[in-house]
Design an enzyme around this catalytic site. Structure first.
Site, PDB file in Angstrom:
ATOM      1  N   GLY A 289     -23.435  48.454  23.486  1.00 37.69           N
ATOM      2  CA  GLY A 289     -22.358  48.502  24.478  1.00 37.69           C
ATOM      3  C   GLY A 289     -22.007  47.065  24.801  1.00 37.69           C
ATOM      4  O   GLY A 289     -21.903  46.230  23.906  1.00 37.69           O
TER       5      GLY A 289
ATOM      6  N   SER B  23     -23.512  43.959  26.809  1.00 42.82           N
ATOM      7  CA  SER B  23     -24.773  43.606  27.475  1.00 42.82           C
ATOM      8  C   SER B  23     -24.557  43.078  28.885  1.00 42.82           C
ATOM      9  O   SER B  23     -25.371  43.334  29.773  1.00 42.82           O
ATOM     10  CB  SER B  23     -25.559  42.603  26.632  1.00 42.82           C
ATOM     11  OG  SER B  23     -24.768  41.487  26.321  1.00 42.82           O
TER      12      SER B  23
ATOM     13  N   CYS C 146     -28.427  46.617  19.396  1.00 43.70           N
ATOM     14  CA  CYS C 146     -27.292  45.730  19.639  1.00 43.70           C
ATOM     15  C   CYS C 146     -27.334  45.173  21.071  1.00 43.70           C
ATOM     16  O   CYS C 146     -28.201  44.376  21.379  1.00 43.70           O
ATOM     17  CB  CYS C 146     -25.995  46.452  19.291  1.00 43.70           C
ATOM     18  SG  CYS C 146     -24.668  45.307  18.909  1.00 43.70           S
TER      19      CYS C 146
ATOM     20  N   HIS D 299     -26.315  49.291  14.552  1.00 45.19           N
ATOM     21  CA  HIS D 299     -26.161  50.598  15.218  1.00 45.19           C
ATOM     22  C   HIS D 299     -26.618  51.745  14.319  1.00 45.19           C
ATOM     23  O   HIS D 299     -25.790  52.411  13.700  1.00 45.19           O
ATOM     24  CB  HIS D 299     -24.687  50.826  15.565  1.00 45.19           C
ATOM     25  CG  HIS D 299     -24.209  50.027  16.724  1.00 45.19           C
ATOM     26  ND1 HIS D 299     -24.220  50.510  18.015  1.00 45.19           N
ATOM     27  CD2 HIS D 299     -23.708  48.782  16.797  1.00 45.19           C
ATOM     28  CE1 HIS D 299     -23.765  49.592  18.830  1.00 45.19           C
ATOM     29  NE2 HIS D 299     -23.437  48.535  18.119  1.00 45.19           N
TER      30      HIS D 299
ATOM     31  N   GLU E  92     -27.454  54.632  15.052  1.00 42.14           N
ATOM     32  CA  GLU E  92     -27.091  55.954  15.589  1.00 42.14           C
ATOM     33  C   GLU E  92     -25.750  56.450  15.057  1.00 42.14           C
ATOM     34  O   GLU E  92     -25.392  57.590  15.286  1.00 42.14           O
ATOM     35  CB  GLU E  92     -27.093  55.922  17.128  1.00 42.14           C
ATOM     36  CG  GLU E  92     -25.979  55.133  17.783  1.00 42.14           C
ATOM     37  CD  GLU E  92     -26.180  53.613  17.710  1.00 42.14           C
ATOM     38  OE1 GLU E  92     -27.135  53.152  17.072  1.00 42.14           O
ATOM     39  OE2 GLU E  92     -25.335  52.910  18.283  1.00 42.14           O
TER      40      GLU E  92
HETATM   41  N1  GLN Z   1     -21.182  41.987  21.749  1.00 39.58           N
HETATM   42  C1  GLN Z   1     -21.897  42.860  22.638  1.00 39.58           C
HETATM   43  C2  GLN Z   1     -22.683  42.085  23.668  1.00 39.58           C
HETATM   44  O1  GLN Z   1     -22.797  40.922  23.575  1.00 39.58           O
HETATM   45  C3  GLN Z   1     -22.822  43.786  21.881  1.00 39.58           C
HETATM   46  C4  GLN Z   1     -22.026  44.695  21.000  1.00 39.58           C
HETATM   47  C5  GLN Z   1     -22.654  45.993  20.712  1.00 39.58           C
HETATM   48  O2  GLN Z   1     -23.591  46.462  21.384  1.00 39.58           O
HETATM   49  N2  GLN Z   1     -22.113  46.645  19.719  1.00 39.58           N
HETATM   50  O3  GLN Z   1     -23.190  42.670  24.564  1.00 39.58           O
END
Ligand code: GLN
Length: 215
Positions: free
Chosen positions: A55, A57, A87, A180, A182
């Site tokens: 998501g 962060s 991620c 990812h 999932e």
């Molecule tokens: N770029 C997002 C971040 O820095 C991470 C992206 C992701 O979870 N797909 O939080």
């Protein structure tokens, strides 16, 4: 693809403050496990394992703090139960992160760089050899992914891109992946993660009685 159920069903929480928690839940349910969307810290007590999804962060970190999750999540990680960050979740588990404007869970001995693959390559795919995973290479999708710049003992790298960049790491009960798993329909990493939980019951009772799960 055939998904075979693992012998024992586990109760697995997926932190559901923001990000792609639904996809993790779907994969867990397809494997025969009880997936629970976690929105309140009280829900953590009953879990065998926890996933912190991808998501944003910074947003998840803000919601973790705002919902009183920070200490409970740190305690959960210390309890010895398996915790997997994918991620953004990996960014939140890392002890060392550049460009996160507030504290994450800061529990895993890895250094992570956010959005490490540059604007022109925000998303890409790669086939990975992952230590501990049987079968063909794991097809991984990276979306504005972080790079694991360093793993410090007892953390260790378990997957790298062809150029050597670390994209998955493991430290005792903790797992971090830049990509990812999932969303590709390959259940092997979820199965691997839940395999970490053998003995999780002991870790839970140790945590409840104040003992340490880390020998
Ligand atoms: N770029 C997002 C971040 O820095 C991470 C992206 C992701 O979870 N797909 O939080």
């Amino acid at each position: 693809m055939t998904i075979t159920s693992q012998p024992t069903s586990q109760t697995v929480g997926v932190l559901a403050l923001q990000g792609d928690f639904r996809e993790h839940c779907e994969m867990l349910r397809a494997l025969g496990h009880n997936a629970v969307e976690i929105r309140k810290r009280e829900q953590l007590a009953d879990l065998d394992a926890l996933i912190i999804p991808g998501g944003e962060s910074t947003t998840i970190a803000r919601l973790i703090i705002g919902n009183g999750f920070l200490e409970p999540l740190r305690e959960f990680c210390a309890s010895g139960r398996p915790v997997w960050g994918t991620c953004a979740g990996a960014i939140l588990l890392a002890r060392y992160v550049d460009q996160l404007d507030r504290p994450g869970i800061e529990t895993m001995n890895i250094r992570v760089q956010r959005n490490a693959f540059g604007r022109q390559v925000n998303s890409f795919e790669a086939d990975l050899d992952i230590a501990g995973l049987e079968g063909p290479p794991f097809h991984a999708i990276f979306i504005r992914a972080p790079r694991i710049e360093a793993v410090l003992p007892p953390a260790r790298a378990i997957a790298r891109l062809d150029d050597g960049t670390i994209v998955a790491a493991r430290e005792e009960n903790l797992l971090a992946t830049s990509f990812h798993p999932e969303i590709t329909g390959d259940p092997r990493l979820h199965q691997y993660f839940l395999g970490i939980g053998k003995g999780a019951g002991e870790a839970r009772s140790a945590a409840r009685t104040g003992g340490s799960a880390h020998g």
